[in-house]
Motif scaffolding. Structure first.
Motif, mmCIF file in Angstrom:
data_model
loop_
_atom_site.group_PDB
_atom_site.id
_atom_site.type_symbol
_atom_site.label_atom_id
_atom_site.label_comp_id
_atom_site.label_asym_id
_atom_site.label_seq_id
_atom_site.Cartn_x
_atom_site.Cartn_y
_atom_site.Cartn_z
ATOM 1 N N ARG A 36 0.835 -1.210 0.000
ATOM 2 C CA ARG A 36 0.000 0.000 0.000
ATOM 3 C C ARG A 36 0.866 1.253 0.000
ATOM 4 N NH1 ARG A 36 -3.078 -0.863 5.379
ATOM 5 N NH2 ARG A 36 -0.954 -1.523 5.890
ATOM 6 N N TYR A 37 1.871 1.258 0.856
ATOM 7 C CA TYR A 37 2.747 2.420 0.945
ATOM 8 C C TYR A 37 3.622 2.553 -0.298
ATOM 9 C CZ TYR A 37 1.245 2.201 5.797
ATOM 10 O OH TYR A 37 0.491 2.152 6.945
ATOM 11 N N GLN A 38 4.017 1.412 -0.879
ATOM 12 C CA GLN A 38 4.797 1.458 -2.110
ATOM 13 C C GLN A 38 3.975 2.078 -3.241
ATOM 14 O OE1 GLN A 38 7.290 -1.906 -3.267
ATOM 15 N NE2 GLN A 38 6.890 -2.875 -1.301
ATOM 16 N N ALA A 39 2.687 1.712 -3.306
ATOM 17 C CA ALA A 39 1.821 2.263 -4.345
ATOM 18 C C ALA A 39 1.619 3.760 -4.152
ATOM 19 C CB ALA A 39 0.481 1.532 -4.331
ATOM 20 N N TRP A 40 1.412 4.181 -2.912
ATOM 21 C CA TRP A 40 1.234 5.610 -2.630
ATOM 22 C C TRP A 40 2.497 6.400 -2.954
ATOM 23 C CZ3 TRP A 40 -1.288 4.796 2.842
ATOM 24 C CH2 TRP A 40 -2.617 4.370 2.669
ATOM 25 N N ARG A 41 3.655 5.813 -2.636
ATOM 26 C CA ARG A 41 4.929 6.482 -2.913
ATOM 27 C C ARG A 41 5.123 6.653 -4.421
ATOM 28 N NH1 ARG A 41 9.934 7.216 -0.483
ATOM 29 N NH2 ARG A 41 9.225 6.195 1.419
ATOM 30 N N LYS A 42 4.787 5.605 -5.169
ATOM 31 C CA LYS A 42 4.925 5.667 -6.624
ATOM 32 C C LYS A 42 3.981 6.697 -7.221
ATOM 33 C CE LYS A 42 4.845 2.711 -10.732
ATOM 34 N NZ LYS A 42 4.620 1.325 -11.251
ATOM 35 N N GLU A 43 2.765 6.744 -6.696
ATOM 36 C CA GLU A 43 1.760 7.687 -7.186
ATOM 37 C C GLU A 43 2.155 9.136 -6.902
ATOM 38 O OE1 GLU A 43 -2.796 8.953 -5.982
ATOM 39 O OE2 GLU A 43 -2.187 6.859 -5.725
ATOM 40 N N ALA A 44 2.711 9.395 -5.720
ATOM 41 C CA ALA A 44 3.065 10.763 -5.325
ATOM 42 C C ALA A 44 4.399 11.214 -5.909
ATOM 43 C CB ALA A 44 3.106 10.873 -3.811
ATOM 44 N N GLY A 45 5.267 10.264 -6.229
ATOM 45 C CA GLY A 45 6.561 10.623 -6.791
ATOM 46 C C GLY A 45 7.424 11.392 -5.807
ATOM 47 N N ALA A 46 8.041 12.463 -6.295
ATOM 48 C CA ALA A 46 8.969 13.247 -5.477
ATOM 49 C C ALA A 46 8.274 13.964 -4.320
ATOM 50 C CB ALA A 46 9.698 14.264 -6.353
ATOM 51 N N ALA A 47 6.942 14.094 -4.389
ATOM 52 C CA ALA A 47 6.202 14.805 -3.337
ATOM 53 C C ALA A 47 5.857 13.916 -2.146
ATOM 54 C CB ALA A 47 4.925 15.407 -3.913
ATOM 55 N N TRP A 48 6.194 12.628 -2.249
ATOM 56 C CA TRP A 48 5.788 11.704 -1.188
ATOM 57 C C TRP A 48 6.379 12.069 0.161
ATOM 58 C CZ3 TRP A 48 2.142 8.817 0.327
ATOM 59 C CH2 TRP A 48 2.319 7.866 1.331
ATOM 60 N N TRP A 49 7.569 12.658 0.184
ATOM 61 C CA TRP A 49 8.229 12.924 1.457
ATOM 62 C C TRP A 49 7.367 13.803 2.353
ATOM 63 C CZ3 TRP A 49 9.668 17.627 3.537
ATOM 64 C CH2 TRP A 49 9.622 18.733 2.683
ATOM 65 N N TRP A 50 6.626 14.766 1.779
ATOM 66 C CA TRP A 50 5.772 15.619 2.609
ATOM 67 C C TRP A 50 4.330 15.138 2.616
ATOM 68 C CZ3 TRP A 50 1.643 18.132 0.421
ATOM 69 C CH2 TRP A 50 1.683 18.359 -0.969
ATOM 70 N N ARG A 51 3.885 14.542 1.518
ATOM 71 C CA ARG A 51 2.519 14.016 1.501
ATOM 72 C C ARG A 51 2.351 12.886 2.512
ATOM 73 N NH1 ARG A 51 0.355 13.547 -4.753
ATOM 74 N NH2 ARG A 51 0.595 15.756 -5.322
ATOM 75 N N SER A 52 3.399 12.103 2.726
ATOM 76 C CA SER A 52 3.312 10.988 3.664
ATOM 77 C C SER A 52 3.000 11.469 5.077
ATOM 78 C CB SER A 52 4.621 10.184 3.656
ATOM 79 O OG SER A 52 5.707 10.978 4.107
ATOM 80 N N PHE A 53 3.430 12.676 5.414
ATOM 81 C CA PHE A 53 3.138 13.195 6.750
ATOM 82 C C PHE A 53 1.636 13.325 6.957
ATOM 83 C CE2 PHE A 53 2.245 16.808 9.590
ATOM 84 C CZ PHE A 53 2.823 16.313 10.755
ATOM 85 N N PHE A 54 0.939 13.866 5.950
ATOM 86 C CA PHE A 54 -0.500 14.094 6.071
ATOM 87 C C PHE A 54 -1.306 12.822 5.807
ATOM 88 C CE2 PHE A 54 1.400 18.176 5.007
ATOM 89 C CZ PHE A 54 0.851 18.992 5.974
ATOM 90 N N LYS A 55 -0.912 12.059 4.789
ATOM 91 C CA LYS A 55 -1.700 10.903 4.363
ATOM 92 C C LYS A 55 -1.534 9.705 5.293
ATOM 93 C CE LYS A 55 -2.940 8.409 0.148
ATOM 94 N NZ LYS A 55 -2.745 8.318 -1.316
#
Length: 261
Positions: free
Chosen positions: A91-110
């Motif tokens: 699940r987290y791998q899919a979210w990371r792939k979807e967000a790309g370079a923005a995952w580092w900050w999106r992961s905090f909220f999501k």
């Protein structure tokens, strides 16, 4: 003692912990560590509440903290051992792939802020149970809570242990575990988890916190309809041979005797 100011302080404690965990996840490049922290997060929350409520009835506070600590640390240790040598959660791998370079900050909220908010909401009875000095003795609700907690802990801990042993045997690959506590419910670990939260609610009720019933209802709903039973059942029915037959004979959640086909 007023509930709201202390509850907001507890929220800040949880926010700080989730922020630290998020920073650790960035260093490890692994957001799934949040799952390991879930149980331990409640242990931190309930002991923080212990320190924030010096006027509460000591015996009830210690009882609650002991039960939460045993539950939370066992759960976190179990998930840590289970995930140690596994690939990162899909699940987290899919979210990371979807967000790309923005995952580092999106992961905090999501991931981290979302779970922190849920933890904070669900932890309400853990604070309320420790807030009041009344009644200044353990009541029948406290004793009932211990019995209910024991049932829940048995199903969750034994269910996890039996499943781990089953999966450790290569001969069981692709098979369905339908013995032990898994003979009476398809999800003994989720049932046990939910049951223990109803026990914590009973302790809160003993201290006048009957209105925190939203907490066990939310936890049970999450386990049954959001991140637990429903999500897992969909995957198992599609991918696990023999699981549909298992469904026909075994209770989904609340333990009961197997049905005849």
């Amino acid at each position: 003692m007023n509930f709201l100011p202390i509850y907001l302080t507890l929220g800040l404690v949880i926010l700080g912990l989730m922020t630290l965990l998020w920073l650790l996840s960035l260093a490890l490049k692994n957001s799934s560590i949040v799952d390991i922290f879930w149980g331990a997060g409640f242990v931190v929350a309930t002991w923080a509440a212990f320190l924030l409520t010096p006027e509460g009835f000591a015996a009830r506070k210690l009882l609650l903290n002991a039960l939460v600590t045993v539950w939370g640390l066992r759960l976190s240790l179990h998930i840590l051992i289970r995930n140690w040598a596994r690939p990162k959660d899909f699940r987290y791998q899919a979210w990371r792939k979807e967000a790309g370079a923005a995952w580092w900050w999106r992961s905090f909220f999501k991931v981290f802020l979302l779970q922190g908010v849920i933890l904070w909401i669900v932890a309400a009875p853990l604070l309320v149970a420790q807030l009041s000095a009344w009644p200044d003795h353990l009541t029948w609700l406290d004793y009932l809570a211990v019995a209910v907690w024991a049932v829940g802990f048995f199903f969750e801990a034994v269910g996890d242990w039996q499943l781990a042993r089953f999966k450790a045997n290569p001969a069981n690959k692709g098979k369905v575990l339908n013995s032990g506590v898994w003979r009476y419910t398809r999800h003994p670990n989720y049932f046990g988890d939910a049951t223990q939260w109803w026990a914590y609610y009973l302790i809160a009720s003993a201290a006048g916190g009957w209105w925190t019933i939203f907490s066990p209802i939310l936890m049970t709903t999450l386990l049954m309809r959001v991140s637990g039973v429903t999500l897992l059942e969909k995957t198992l029915k599609e991918e696990k041979p023999g699981y549909k037959e298992y469904v026909e004979t075994t209770s989904e959640f609340i333990p009961w005797f197997p049905r005849k086909k």
